[in-house]
Write an enzyme that holds these catalytic residues in place. Structure first.
Site, short mmCIF file in Angstrom:
data_model
loop_
_atom_site.label_atom_id
_atom_site.label_comp_id
_atom_site.label_asym_id
_atom_site.label_seq_id
_atom_site.Cartn_x
_atom_site.Cartn_y
_atom_site.Cartn_z
N CYS A 1 -11.13 2.09 5.66
CA CYS A 1 -10.35 3.73 5.94
C CYS A 1 -10.50 4.88 5.16
CB CYS A 1 -9.14 3.29 6.25
SG CYS A 1 -7.93 2.79 4.64
N GLU B 1 1.03 -1.17 0.29
CA GLU B 1 -0.09 0.07 -0.08
C GLU B 1 1.27 1.60 -0.45
OE1 GLU B 1 -4.01 -1.24 2.49
OE2 GLU B 1 -2.78 -0.74 3.39
#
Lengths: 641, 641
Positions: free
Chosen positions: B402, B318
């Site tokens: 998120c 990520e």
């Protein structure tokens, strides 16, 4: 044009019948001298012999099951099988008593392992006894058997030793007792196709039709409803919905094979299935299969194949995605899949010479498949991308070691792919310095000697040797990419347009010992565009020369290969020696080069990068990453159409 | 030029001090009307309240630990925190007693959950009691606390209710007792940064310096040797080598933060760390941090940032990969990462106005961040690729939720990013129809009313309201991409070259009530090239207009966007209404279009595809996938430099 080729039966020559030198001879030398032993060493290091040797305690589960049900350890019999097959072919070329003795030892282990009823699978006998034939969908049980059968056939042909062949015949006989539609039999087939084509090989070498019938049964059953894998899962207390690959397209069992028209799922599985289907189509003259295969062929080659003959762009299913989706840098294009495409293409020639199949066979062979093996035969690509930022290199081994022995056995047996022999015809599919001995269906014994440094040069001399004159057709492939091919027979020019059928120059005559053909296939570099629906290749060209796809490497051109822009055609291209690789031909092409020198600090700017005139050096794709590591690019930027 | 800005302290305005309308007002309406409640609903549906409510039995492990140690369930406090924060900002704009009551209930649950010593974490109190502070590396323990602190500050500012603020102060006080270098204390910090910037917010709203000191402690400790995460793992009986992400670069603890010069690892983590560092640099006038931050800023923006302000190209970590590696179709470019870049850029303005930071803040805000939220506020992007073959769409929710509350809280609090206020200066970083109330360090109370339809049009009127005349500087950002900006004060033209410092037109004078500025920022479409080292953008341009990156969508252009070729500059471009989205500006550009019509069957051919003249319609990137699903492309092919 003659009648459609349907109904005819062309079969490959046995591997020992073709003595290969030249281009493929050098690669076979590397397999004999390095790869064959390397494969066996790596199998031993992985612990495979501990699994098959009943004199040792079972090693238990050494490699975790990565998707709940499956572990690469389940396929170890196949890795050993393909390695033995490679060694067998290497023994044709170069006797190696030490290596032969090691194989004999392994064969003895399999003999001891084989169950009294003929069953033979090291995972289900040594790791999970009691689970045999309970999960054909996932566990590669018949796939392993298939590879051991191919090994058995090759080893028998190489050494005359029947032990492994007899073992595998006993196992095949056991399968005949287990599988079938009668009550108490399993109407099943394997989640990973392979057994089908292996049974055909077994049938051809033993002359036993029952093995062909079993192969046909597996093909006929595939995808029928009620679905075997669903029924099997329910019987086994598993939820059929819990299939990690989501759809039966993954293993081409989503519908009966004769109804299939779209190439889907796991690429290697698909190629092995179609290979088996093509064999059965040839052996049974079953054109209900041929119809499906021809549609599948067009689907693959018109919409889903890299210019390298690489197939299966996605890692997620090791297979196919959407039409025209051919990403270059992330291309999966597994070596095994291109090897499998060679298998399939070769078998599509079973119904007669047809350039459509042979051209693609050659394309996949010289590019997507051969790239999988380093020049020295010691390292291996699993994925074959068409672009690399510099971090993609050949492995010494792979956690799933299917590719190394697959490309090795193909290289070592390449002679079998060069010819197709029918009752009254020999087709030459591939060109390479070699001597082949063929016996036609009509009994004529023919020796063909090819003199050529193809694919580097396009002159191919073919000498015919015969014990006595014989009438037959000699068909020579004229590849679709050739412009200006010419042919002479005994010095006399042949009008190719008059004799060419489906891309083969077919010379039917009374042949005599000492007859000589001279074929010339001009090999000028050519630029190729992709269908504009391939978004990843838009505004780019690939450069080919003969059957070879070329690429730019940092070793010759420095980094930043996407800063190279071709603006003209390839008129200014010229051949060039490839330093360090004798005989190989590189290509130098005028180009523009964008430079970062005057760019400044910012990542984005409102002026284009500066350009200067440059020359780009291109090397055969299959040779990339054999010198210095670094970037690689097949599809080069091209402006102005 | 004035002195370097180091040493000065600019702070954002509290969110309620800026009433936003126009472009951002519309987006805030969607957050108030849809997103705020949606977020809470989805948190409830996921079962988060069952985890924090001590009156219910513990739900146990609902979401499996996907990497052995970590489960998204461990972050549920952060998801609730960000959702509460979003709701709080929405309440500034639009009272919503029902939603407020739901938040009050959750706050009550947290009050009941809080341990007598102040500790508060639903995972470690309800799922894994006894494991608190044993694995800071993986479990997001302080990260969760940070998000609840940000929620507490926002909810207090929105409602005046102190309960959650007091809870989080008690928790912060507990942390002060737990962490430190003295014997018996933990010299640790969180594997996912966030607590640092949250403690700064807590300090600013409470006036408690101890919270700043704790934030500084976490920053000072990070990456010191002996390494805390290694020591912690050993204490916990874990092998420190068994770290799924392989390197401490993943969480930026590979070296002390003041020595870091290269942006590495997980992108959101990096942005949150640098944000906290910038806050501490401002609050402590700590230029040892500023030096590192300036180098990190250049590293990110010169070598690792998409033109959209997206960052972190790789899904695997990520985060960041190699310099100039910016793949478009597979771009991860998480919404949260661009939101984090806005946070960081905003905090880099803490040391004074500087266009380098504010331009990138605007770039990330309008493109890589805002694309994460649909126009109606109901669906969300997690990844923000710059090219799509048509299968990338906004989610209703995400297994790792998120991003939705992150972009929502940014939009809902955008007023806080528009201004920086120092003792004697107000800097206008962003333009949008709005009214702001600021009190300068010198006591002057200023009201600034922006009248503008920016970013669609470039005219910006600013009215100054003052209770009494006051001397201060008003600094207006003149973006780096502007050509031909102009400014008048009370109708009088200002020579921008004379007053512009670091990209801000700084008008220092005695201001009076009713003074009026008129800024004009021409918004002509412009083409942008990437540094030629970005291989994925070679031969391509992005089209921008003002701060907005544009893209082509199939909705306007049909499929096959890579068949579009720009050959000239953008002289022929013209603005166009964007049907269905009032006020929004599309751009139409002359182009060539390659067509597959005459292509034929084969996938590869020796002639280029035919081309015809065409016009391509481009729409703002942040608006893509709001109409019909389909292909999208930012970097368009461009020939001839």
């Amino acid at each position: 044009m003659s009648e459609p080729s349907r109904g005819r039966q062309f079969r490959p020559l046995p591997v020992p019948n073709v003595k290969v030198s030249g281009f493929w001879g050098d690669r076979q030398e590397a397999v004999c001298d390095s790869t064959a032993e390397t494969l066996l060493d790596r199998c031993v290091e992985a612990g495979m012999l501990d699994q098959i040797d009943v004199r040792k305690p079972s090693p238990g589960i050494v490699i975790p099951r990565h998707s709940g049900l499956v572990s690469t350890q389940m396929f170890w019999d196949s890795d050993l099988g393909k390695s033995i097959e490679t060694i067998a072919y290497s023994l044709y070329r170069k006797p190696n008593p030490k290596l032969e003795a090691r194989v004999d030892e392994i064969v003895d282990m399999y003999e001891r392992l084989q169950a009294p009823d003929g069953y033979l699978n090291s995972w289900f006998q040594r790791i999970e006894p009691g689970r045999r034939w309970t999960n054909l969908r996932d566990t590669h049980e018949l796939y392993c058997a298939g590879h051991l059968m191919e090994a058995a056939v090759a080893y028998y042909q190489a050494t005359g030793k029947r032990k492994l062949l007899d073992i595998m015949c006993r196992y095949a006989d056991h399968m005949i007792a287990v599988f079938g539609r009668r009550p108490g039999r399993l109407p099943g087939y394997c989640g990973h196709e392979e057994i089908e084509l292996a049974l055909v090989k077994l049938a051809r070498v033993t002359g036993e039709r029952k093995y062909l019938d079993l192969a046909k049964f597996f093909i006929d059953e595939r995808g029928r409803e009620p679905h075997f894998f669903t029924e099997e899962a329910l019987r086994d207390g598993r939820d059929p919905e819990e299939f990690v690959f989501g759809t039966y397209e993954y293993n081409q069992s989503h519908m009966p094979v004769r109804e299939q028209r779209k190439v889907v799922g796991h690429a290697v599985r698909a190629m092995y299935l179609y290979s088996g289907m093509a064999d059965i189509a040839t052996e049974y003259r079953d054109d209900t299969l041929t119809t499906a295969l021809e549609a599948l062929w067009r689907d693959l080659t018109d919409k889903q194949m890299y210019v390298t003959g690489g197939i299966g762009p996605a890692a997620s299913n090791e297979g196919f995605t959407d039409y025209y989706d051919l990403p270059n840098e992330s291309a999966y294009a597994e070596t095994c899949a291109s090897v499998g495409l060679v298998f399939w293409a070769n078998r599509m020639l079973g119904r007669g010479p047809d350039r459509r199949y042979a051209d693609v066979m050659e394309q996949a062979l010289y590019n997507g498949a051969l790239s999988g093996l380093s020049l020295d035969g010691r390292t291996f690509f699993y994925e074959n991308p068409l672009e690399s930022a510099g971090k993609h290199h050949r492995w010494k081994w792979h956690h799933c070691p299917c590719c190394p022995p697959n490309i090795a056995r193909l290289v070592a047996s390449i002679g079998a792919y060069m010819y197709g022999v029918a009752d009254d015809e020999i087709a030459v599919h591939l060109y390479c310095e070699s001597v082949a001995e063929a016996t036609l269906g009509n009994g004529a014994k023919v020796k063909l000697a090819q003199e050529t440094s193809y694919p580097w040069k396009g002159a191919i001399g073919i000498g015919v040797s015969l014990e006595s004159p014989a009438r037959f057709a000699l068909s020579l492939r004229v590849p679709g990419w050739v412009k200006g091919a010419s042919l002479t027979v005994n010095g006399e020019a042949i009008d190719l347009s008059a004799v060419t059928e489906r891309g083969y120059a077919r010379i039917e005559r009374q042949w005599a010992d000492g007859d000589r053909l001279q074929l010339h296939l001009p090999l000028a570099a050519r630029a190729v565009w992709a269908d504009p629906r391939v978004r990843q290749d838009a505004g780019r060209v690939a450069v080919l020369r003969g059957p070879l796809v070329y690429c730019a490497e940092a070793a010759d051109n420095g980094p930043g290969l996407n800063s190279i822009v071709l603006t003209d055609g390839l008129e200014g291209a010229r051949d060039k020696d490839l330093s360090g690789i004798p005989g190989a031909v590189a290509i130098e092409v005028p180009a523009l080069r964008e430079t970062a020198e005057g760019w400044g600090d910012g990542l984005y700017g409102e002026s284009p990068p500066e350009r200067r005139e440059d020359r780009v050096v291109l090397v055969p794709y299959h040779l990339w990453d054999n010198r210095a590591p670094g970037e690689m690019l097949v599809w080069l930027r091209k402006e102005n159409g």
